[in-house]
Design a protein around this motif. Structure first.
Motif, PDB file in Angstrom:
ATOM      1  N   ASN A   1      -0.773  69.795  49.735  1.00 54.20           N
ATOM      2  CA  ASN A   1       0.053  70.982  49.920  1.00 54.20           C
ATOM      3  C   ASN A   1       1.359  70.538  50.553  1.00 54.20           C
ATOM      4  N   GLN A   2       2.494  71.035  50.014  1.00 52.68           N
ATOM      5  CA  GLN A   2       3.795  70.554  50.478  1.00 52.68           C
ATOM      6  C   GLN A   2       4.759  71.719  50.667  1.00 52.68           C
ATOM      7  N   ILE A   3       5.511  71.644  51.766  1.00 50.23           N
ATOM      8  CA  ILE A   3       6.567  72.619  52.045  1.00 50.23           C
ATOM      9  C   ILE A   3       7.805  71.821  52.441  1.00 50.23           C
ATOM     10  N   LYS A   4       8.905  72.074  51.734  1.00 55.61           N
ATOM     11  CA  LYS A   4      10.113  71.291  51.966  1.00 55.61           C
ATOM     12  C   LYS A   4      11.306  72.213  52.143  1.00 55.61           C
ATOM     13  N   GLY A   5      12.272  71.773  53.002  1.00 57.94           N
ATOM     14  CA  GLY A   5      13.492  72.536  53.180  1.00 57.94           C
ATOM     15  C   GLY A   5      14.529  71.678  53.882  1.00 57.94           C
ATOM     16  N   ASN A   6      15.736  72.283  53.998  1.00 57.06           N
ATOM     17  CA  ASN A   6      16.763  71.541  54.730  1.00 57.06           C
ATOM     18  C   ASN A   6      16.339  71.354  56.188  1.00 57.06           C
ATOM     19  N   THR A   7      15.899  72.434  56.822  1.00 59.00           N
ATOM     20  CA  THR A   7      15.360  72.377  58.183  1.00 59.00           C
ATOM     21  C   THR A   7      14.116  73.249  58.245  1.00 59.00           C
ATOM     22  N   ILE A   8      13.231  72.898  59.149  1.00 52.62           N
ATOM     23  CA  ILE A   8      12.020  73.694  59.378  1.00 52.62           C
ATOM     24  C   ILE A   8      11.860  73.877  60.890  1.00 52.62           C
ATOM     25  N   LEU A   9      11.731  75.129  61.306  1.00 53.86           N
ATOM     26  CA  LEU A   9      11.507  75.456  62.710  1.00 53.86           C
ATOM     27  C   LEU A   9      10.081  75.966  62.858  1.00 53.86           C
ATOM     28  N   GLY A  10       9.289  75.270  63.676  1.00 54.72           N
ATOM     29  CA  GLY A  10       7.890  75.635  63.813  1.00 54.72           C
ATOM     30  C   GLY A  10       7.546  76.059  65.236  1.00 54.72           C
ATOM     31  N   TYR A  11       6.498  76.888  65.347  1.00 50.18           N
ATOM     32  CA  TYR A  11       6.050  77.399  66.643  1.00 50.18           C
ATOM     33  C   TYR A  11       4.567  77.091  66.816  1.00 50.18           C
ATOM     34  N   PHE A  12       4.200  76.855  68.085  1.00 46.62           N
ATOM     35  CA  PHE A  12       2.815  76.530  68.407  1.00 46.62           C
ATOM     36  C   PHE A  12       2.197  77.658  69.225  1.00 46.62           C
ATOM     37  N   GLY A  13       0.912  77.831  69.038  1.00 45.97           N
ATOM     38  CA  GLY A  13       0.126  78.749  69.858  1.00 45.97           C
ATOM     39  C   GLY A  13      -1.197  78.096  70.189  1.00 45.97           C
ATOM     40  N   ASP A  14      -1.535  78.067  71.464  1.00 41.14           N
ATOM     41  CA  ASP A  14      -2.758  77.371  71.900  1.00 41.14           C
ATOM     42  C   ASP A  14      -2.766  75.924  71.397  1.00 41.14           C
ATOM     43  N   GLU A  15      -1.578  75.285  71.461  1.00 47.84           N
ATOM     44  CA  GLU A  15      -1.408  73.876  71.108  1.00 47.84           C
ATOM     45  C   GLU A  15      -1.700  73.587  69.633  1.00 47.84           C
TER      46      GLU A  15
ATOM     47  N   ASN B   1      14.151  76.835  56.166  1.00 45.01           N
ATOM     48  CA  ASN B   1      15.496  77.326  55.899  1.00 45.01           C
ATOM     49  C   ASN B   1      16.221  76.409  54.924  1.00 45.01           C
ATOM     50  N   GLY B   2      16.690  76.998  53.823  1.00 46.27           N
ATOM     51  CA  GLY B   2      17.530  76.278  52.876  1.00 46.27           C
ATOM     52  C   GLY B   2      16.744  75.496  51.838  1.00 46.27           C
ATOM     53  N   ASN B   3      16.847  75.961  50.555  1.00 46.12           N
ATOM     54  CA  ASN B   3      16.220  75.264  49.428  1.00 46.12           C
ATOM     55  C   ASN B   3      14.731  74.991  49.678  1.00 46.12           C
ATOM     56  N   ALA B   4      14.042  76.025  50.073  1.00 45.66           N
ATOM     57  CA  ALA B   4      12.614  75.881  50.354  1.00 45.66           C
ATOM     58  C   ALA B   4      11.843  75.665  49.055  1.00 45.66           C
ATOM     59  N   GLU B   5      11.071  74.586  49.040  1.00 42.15           N
ATOM     60  CA  GLU B   5      10.211  74.281  47.897  1.00 42.15           C
ATOM     61  C   GLU B   5       8.768  74.178  48.388  1.00 42.15           C
ATOM     62  N   ASN B   6       7.839  74.655  47.561  1.00 43.33           N
ATOM     63  CA  ASN B   6       6.440  74.685  47.967  1.00 43.33           C
ATOM     64  C   ASN B   6       5.545  74.253  46.816  1.00 43.33           C
ATOM     65  N   ILE B   7       4.562  73.473  47.105  1.00 44.89           N
ATOM     66  CA  ILE B   7       3.455  73.193  46.203  1.00 44.89           C
ATOM     67  C   ILE B   7       2.181  73.375  47.023  1.00 44.89           C
ATOM     68  N   TYR B   8       1.318  74.260  46.556  1.00 45.07           N
ATOM     69  CA  TYR B   8       0.066  74.433  47.293  1.00 45.07           C
ATOM     70  C   TYR B   8      -1.072  74.732  46.324  1.00 45.07           C
ATOM     71  N   TYR B   9      -2.254  74.300  46.737  1.00 44.35           N
ATOM     72  CA  TYR B   9      -3.465  74.429  45.936  1.00 44.35           C
ATOM     73  C   TYR B   9      -4.181  75.715  46.351  1.00 44.35           C
ATOM     74  N   VAL B  10      -4.520  76.525  45.329  1.00 36.59           N
ATOM     75  CA  VAL B  10      -5.176  77.815  45.564  1.00 36.59           C
ATOM     76  C   VAL B  10      -6.677  77.634  45.417  1.00 36.59           C
TER      77      VAL B  10
ATOM     78  N   ALA C   1      14.976  80.480  48.761  1.00 39.06           N
ATOM     79  CA  ALA C   1      16.003  80.133  49.744  1.00 39.06           C
ATOM     80  C   ALA C   1      15.374  79.901  51.115  1.00 39.06           C
ATOM     81  N   ASN C   2      14.493  80.797  51.527  1.00 38.36           N
ATOM     82  CA  ASN C   2      13.851  80.707  52.846  1.00 38.36           C
ATOM     83  C   ASN C   2      12.387  81.104  52.710  1.00 38.36           C
ATOM     84  N   THR C   3      11.561  80.511  53.545  1.00 42.02           N
ATOM     85  CA  THR C   3      10.133  80.764  53.474  1.00 42.02           C
ATOM     86  C   THR C   3       9.545  80.810  54.883  1.00 42.02           C
ATOM     87  N   ARG C   4       8.573  81.704  55.079  1.00 41.43           N
ATOM     88  CA  ARG C   4       7.809  81.717  56.326  1.00 41.43           C
ATOM     89  C   ARG C   4       6.378  81.287  56.013  1.00 41.43           C
ATOM     90  N   VAL C   5       5.871  80.397  56.863  1.00 48.30           N
ATOM     91  CA  VAL C   5       4.538  79.852  56.666  1.00 48.30           C
ATOM     92  C   VAL C   5       3.703  80.176  57.898  1.00 48.30           C
TER      93      VAL C   5
END
Length: 550
Positions: free
Chosen positions: A446-460, A468-477, A493-497
């Motif tokens: 599974n792959q997620i690609k972009g110019n920048t990616i901002l991620g957040y953690f919860g419970d480590e 953000n920017g040219n978001a590309e995704n490949i994922y297995y269903v 253009a933008n994706t939330r994961v």
């Protein structure tokens, strides 16, 4: 009577005390020529005691006693040594002198002893000094209630407590041995050294009064006002403030402590060199460094570590390990802001100076790790060529081919910024060529690609990400039974994961994506990997022991 006494003094001064005994000697009758003559034994003149002067003398002569008592400015001479006192008795048979009052022995103008009383055994040249006993040479003054001194070896001993003064240094102990030839003094029991620059306490110590070097022979504590040293072997130059210690010495100051197999330390520069299994700790900021070689500068609070160095950043529930070829850590002065300074000025103007002695800065520590850097904690692992971390903003900056792993997700970018709180991952930024990869099965990614990616953690664990920017995704269903049914490739253009328990849960597209769905077995192989794809699981640190034992 006066004439007899004067005649005795003249005779003593002329031929010496032992000369009186030989004055009555009569030559034996001549022996026949055919008999062998007996050759007299040569007298040991080095043991001969001569009276130089005295104001009065009393002779006591019996069958078993031949003693003379001298009073007033008495001076004896034996070899090159002079003995002076107020009064004395001399036994010619035993060659023993007992002396009282202002007793002084001058040995070759190099060693002087003083006492209230003296027992001197002339044949052995042994002096027992009692009452305010003192020994001096060109360097030191040694005092004790009782002192034994051997004029043959120039060795003095005491066992009732003694004090040695050498310049501004004062050394005391219960027992001691002074070696006049080497200028060494061996101190034993309750040893204390007090100097304007330091204090030292131990049970056993060898000290040279010329070099001012203290040889450590037992567990010893040295405090120079800025740092405290706990040592068991080595030496300390008390004049220069330089020490070379072995057998795991420990040095600590108000915020730092470190130990190693061997440590060299220089008070003048504040620099210490630690060799072999160094452990350094900043107790205030809960930072530790392990290495086989380190240079610690306690004046500027820095540590440079090489030879398999590892830094530990202690958190409440987890510890972050950072390893590399070289680690360097220092402090960043954090100045008070203008509002705080204005408050301080107003308080002083009111006459309140209760806080004026407090430091105007609060130190924050930074870390630089470079070449083959590895990061490990229970929740996060990473590698990079170099890393910079500052406790001012609690951000790790990973440069040159950086990779992070959070749960089963691989995170890459040209540069990675990892934001932490209480040594726990809080959020991260994958800057330029950002890529997230995980593997749901063999040769599936599974792959997620972009110019920048901002991620957040919860419970480590990863909680969510914004691509953000040219978001590309490949994922297995997968279906409810976890069977693979299709492969989706999307462009937006933008994706939330969103993640659940660190695993990919759903993807939300901010704008309508360009999507292509392939049946699981029908996606062309060249379409299964995004441009710039890399899977570097072989670089992932497997445990903290891999870093410690690298």
């Amino acid at each position: 009577m006066f004439k007899n006494a004067l005649y005795g003094l003249v005779l003593l001064g002329g031929i010496g005390a032992s000369g009186l005994l030989t004055a009555a000697y009569r030559a034996p009758a001549r022996l026949p020529l055919h008999r062998t003559e007996t050759v007299p034994v040569q007298e040991d003149t080095s043991k001969k005691i001569q009276l130089i002067q005295a104001k009065s003398v009393v002779n006591l002569q019996t069958d078993t006693l031949s003693e003379r008592r001298f009073v007033g400015d008495v001076i004896f001479k034996q070899g090159t040594s002079l003995l002076s006192c107020d009064s004395a008795s001399f036994n010619a048979n035993t060659n023993i002198i007992e002396a009282w009052g202002h007793v002084h022995i001058n040995q070759d103008d190099s060693v002087h002893t003083y006492s209230d009383q003296l027992l001197y055994r002339g044949n052995q040249r042994l002096a027992t000094l009692t009452g305010n006993a003192k020994l001096t040479d060109t360097k030191i003054v040694l005092t004790s209630p009782t002192l034994n001194y051997d004029l043959n070896t120039k060795i003095g001993t005491y066992d009732q407590g003694g004090k040695l003064v050498n310049g501004e240094s004062v050394l005391t102990s219960r027992e001691g041995i002074y070696y006049g030839e080497t200028k060494d003094v061996y101190f034993k029991k309750e040893v204390v050294v007090v100097d304007p620059g330091f204090t030292l306490g131990t049970d056993t110590l060898m000290y040279n009064s010329v070099t001012k070097i203290a040889t450590i022979m037992a567990p010893t504590t040295i405090n120079d006002g800025k740092m405290t040293m706990y040592v068991t072997s080595g030496y300390y130059n008390t004049d220069l403030g330089y020490g070379n210690f072995a057998q795991r010495p420990t040095i600590e100051d108000s915020t730092n402590t470190f130990t190693a197999n061997e440590i060299q330390t220089d008070k003048a520069t504040g620099i210490s060199i630690a060799t072999g299994n160094m452990i350094w700790r900043d107790t205030a900021q809960k930072v530790a460094v392990l290495a086989n070689y380190g240079i610690v500068n306690q004046n500027v609070k820095t540590v440079l570590a090489t030879q398999k160095p590892v830094m530990l950043l202690e958190g409440k529930d987890d510890t972050l390990f950072v390893a590399g070829d070289t680690l360097f850590s220092g402090v960043i002065p954090f100045l008070k802001d203008s509002a705080t300074l204005a408050e301080d000025s107003a308080r002083i103007a009111r006459g309140d100076t209760s806080n004026t002695n407090k430091s105007d800065t609060a130190d924050k520590r930074f870390l630089i790790a470079y070449h083959h850097v590895k990061i490990y904690s229970d929740s996060l692992q990473g590698v990079a060529d170099s890393v910079y971390y500052s406790s001012v903003d609690s951000i790790f900056r990973l440069y040159r081919n950086p990779v992070l792993w959070a749960s089963n997700n691989q995170l890459t970018g040209d540069t990675i910024f990892l934001f932490t709180k209480n040594q726990k991952a809080d959020k991260l930024l994958l800057d330029q060529n950002a890529l997230i990869v995980n593997s749901p099965g063999p040769d599936m990614y599974n792959q997620i690609k972009g110019n920048t990616i901002l991620g957040y953690f919860g419970d480590e664990k990863l909680d969510s990400m914004y691509v953000n920017g040219n978001a590309e995704n490949i994922y297995y269903v997968q279906d409810d039974d976890s069977a693979f049914i299709s492969i989706n490739r999307l462009l937006s253009a933008n994706t939330r994961v969103y993640f659940e328990n660190g695993e990919l849960e759903r993807i939300v597209f901010v704008k309508e994506p360009e999507a292509t769905m392939y049946p699981f077995t029908q996606m062309p192989e060249e379409q299964k990997l995004l441009p710039g794809f890399k899977w570097e699981i072989h670089r992932k640190p497997k445990s903290k022991y891999e870093l410690i034992g690298q």
